[in-house]
Scaffold this active site. Structure first.
Site, PDB file in Angstrom:
ATOM      1  N   GLY A  66      -5.312  -0.879  10.020  1.00 33.02           N
ATOM      2  CA  GLY A  66      -4.518  -1.441  11.112  1.00 33.02           C
ATOM      3  C   GLY A  66      -4.988  -2.842  11.433  1.00 33.02           C
ATOM      4  NE  ARG A  67      -4.818  -8.156   7.569  1.00 31.20           N
ATOM      5  CZ  ARG A  67      -4.463  -7.382   6.552  1.00 31.20           C
ATOM      6  NH1 ARG A  67      -3.330  -6.706   6.610  1.00 31.20           N
ATOM      7  NH2 ARG A  67      -5.214  -7.250   5.488  1.00 31.20           N
ATOM      8  CB  THR A  80       4.361   0.194   6.850  1.00 33.96           C
ATOM      9  OG1 THR A  80       3.073  -0.262   7.286  1.00 33.96           O
ATOM     10  CG2 THR A  80       5.281   0.254   8.041  1.00 33.96           C
ATOM     11  N   GLY A 117       0.824  -1.196   0.000  1.00 34.11           N
ATOM     12  CA  GLY A 117       0.000   0.000   0.000  1.00 34.11           C
ATOM     13  C   GLY A 117       0.860   1.249   0.000  1.00 34.11           C
ATOM     14  NE  ARG A 132      -3.361   3.175   0.176  1.00 33.80           N
ATOM     15  CZ  ARG A 132      -3.526   1.902  -0.146  1.00 33.80           C
ATOM     16  NH1 ARG A 132      -3.537   0.983   0.799  1.00 33.80           N
ATOM     17  NH2 ARG A 132      -3.671   1.541  -1.401  1.00 33.80           N
ATOM     18  CG  ASP A 173      -0.536  -1.004   8.820  1.00 32.51           C
ATOM     19  OD1 ASP A 173      -1.592  -0.362   8.968  1.00 32.51           O
ATOM     20  OD2 ASP A 173      -0.399  -1.880   7.948  1.00 32.51           O
ATOM     21  CE1 TYR A 220      -7.155   1.218  -0.789  1.00 38.33           C
ATOM     22  CE2 TYR A 220      -7.252   2.045  -3.032  1.00 38.33           C
ATOM     23  CZ  TYR A 220      -7.094   0.999  -2.149  1.00 38.33           C
ATOM     24  OH  TYR A 220      -6.875  -0.276  -2.635  1.00 38.33           O
ATOM     25  CG  LEU A 221     -10.849   9.136   1.464  1.00 39.94           C
ATOM     26  CD1 LEU A 221     -12.114   9.669   2.128  1.00 39.94           C
ATOM     27  CD2 LEU A 221     -10.581   9.881   0.158  1.00 39.94           C
TER      28      LEU A 221
END
Length: 420
Positions: free
Chosen positions: A191-192, A142, A13, A300, A144, A297-298
């Site tokens: 955030g997985r 990343t 991403g 990032r 994240d 997506y907004l």
């Protein structure tokens, strides 16, 4: 090492500042012409190397490369393609070396997260055994913020800033209408397994009662009864409730609340639908009118409100990657080192890829409040400097002006093709 060309690729991403790292790599490589010839970029990431679909960055002007500093997304294209282990698919790694050899590439700069660090390490190891050594340097990226051995990751600071601002602005909206309209607003963020992005929303709160009133972290097991009780209590006290939920929120047994049942290219469970699920839970149990939104997506791609700290660090790490390579380093990652003083400062350190690949850095428990629904002062102290400063892009006709590269391809040298 004799003068060699370099290969740069973007992975996974994209972010608001990944192109700043690309700018750092390319500009610095141009300063070291005694060691580095041309910088080739992979069209759509690593698959560009596998397909021998390379972009000649030397065809881009100095101004165009400098323009990458203020341009979001992946200028050369990214991909979600995880190279399997050497045992499972040695052919892919051998193909990479074949393409690198054909184009006299001796430097490999891979801009991505943990999976990219793993690929970088494997390429370095295999190339040595194949008699064509490649200096592989990982450029961290990343949103994240879950890479180890670096204080933070480029891309995260800008997402954190966007989420904190969006939470504050949406909360003001809800507060002004809650008497006769929406009582609950839910913002779902990425955030997985790590709740760093959700935690950043906590920066929006300055006084008692400020939103967000509830943050859901992957690190804290979700308890339905406890959650609903907090929502009810908050609405009764403040008239409304703002919730920021990490997509990776999960029950005690590890089951994701938003498990879609689909697995992505990296083998990760595809998540989605957490916000509407929580909203329906609240509606059925408490009867409150709600609204929800998914930052998606907004969050990032929001280059218009990027963090200056994040931009500076993204560029510096791209620059450091080339300097590491020219100095003869291999299988390492430039990392952010936080200074020890009260005033925020940072420098560039070095991390071995063997300790970075496939390791996730989660939120420390000390950063999460005892009840599990908010951040602590320690978390605030860590997060606040990362969103500092506004790196506004140039505007034209009321809109940000972003760079578009020519993306001139490099003639193929191999007869063979490779399917990805």
């Amino acid at each position: 090492m004799a003068r060699k060309n370099a290969f740069y690729a973007q992975s996974g991403g994209v972010t608001a500042v990944i192109n700043a790292s690309a700018c750092g790599v390319i500009e610095t490589a141009r300063e070291h012409r005694k060691h580095i010839g041309k910088v080739y970029a992979g069209r759509n990431g690593i698959i560009g190397a596998l397909r021998e679909d390379l972009i000649d960055t030397s065809k881009e002007s100095k101004a165009a490369i400098r323009g990458l500093l203020s341009t979001p997304a992946g200028a050369f294209g990214s991909c979600r393609h995880k190279l399997k282990s050497l045992a499972e698919n040695r052919a892919e790694y051998e193909r990479l070396i074949e393409v690198f050899r054909a184009h006299d590439i001796g430097y490999f700069f891979y801009n991505g997260g943990g999976d990219s660090a793993d690929t970088c390490l494997k390429v370095s190891q295999l190339s040595e055994s194949m008699g064509y050594p490649i200096q592989a340097i990982h450029v961290p990226k990343t949103i994240d913020n879950d890479l180890p051995l670096t204080d933070n990751c480029p891309g995260f600071g800008s997402v954190a800033k966007y989420i904190a601002i969006s939470t504050r602005e949406a909360a003001l909206d809800v507060a002004s209408m809650c008497e006769t309209s929406t009582k609950v607003f839910i913002l779902e963020v990425m955030g997985r397994h790590a709740g760093w992005i959700a935690a950043a929303a906590g920066l929006a709160a300055e006084e008692e009662g400020d939103a967000p009133h509830i943050i859901l972290f992957p690190e804290i097991a979700f308890n339905r009864e406890k959650f609903l009780a907090r929502v009810k209590r908050t609405v009764k006290k403040h008239g409304y409730c703002v919730i920021v939920a990490s997509e990776g929120a999960q029950y005690k047994d590890g089951t994701f609340l938003a498990d879609s049942g689909v697995v992505d290219a990296f083998g990760h469970k595809q998540l989605g639908g957490l916000a509407p699920s929580l909203a329906q839970m609240i509606k059925s149990e408490l009867g409150y009118k709600y609204h929800w939104a998914v930052a998606d997506y907004l969050q990032r791609s929001a280059r218009h409100i990027a963090s200056q700290t994040d931009l500076d660090q993204a560029y510096a790490l791209g620059r450091a990657a080339v300097e590491f390579a020219v100095a003869g380093k291999n299988a390492v990652m430039p990392a952010i080192v936080r200074g020890k003083g009260k005033r925020y400062s940072w420098s560039i350190g070095e991390a071995p890829l063997s300790q970075v690949a496939n390791v996730e850095k989660k939120m420390p428990r000390s950063y999460i409040s005892r009840d599990g629904f908010a951040i602590t002062e320690a978390a605030r102290d860590y997060l606040a400097p990362l969103i500092a400063g506004e790196a506004y892009p140039e505007y034209k006709n009321g809109l940000p002006r972003y760079t578009r590269l020519k993306l001139v391809g490099v003639p193929k040298k191999l007869r063979s093709t490779f399917k990805v």
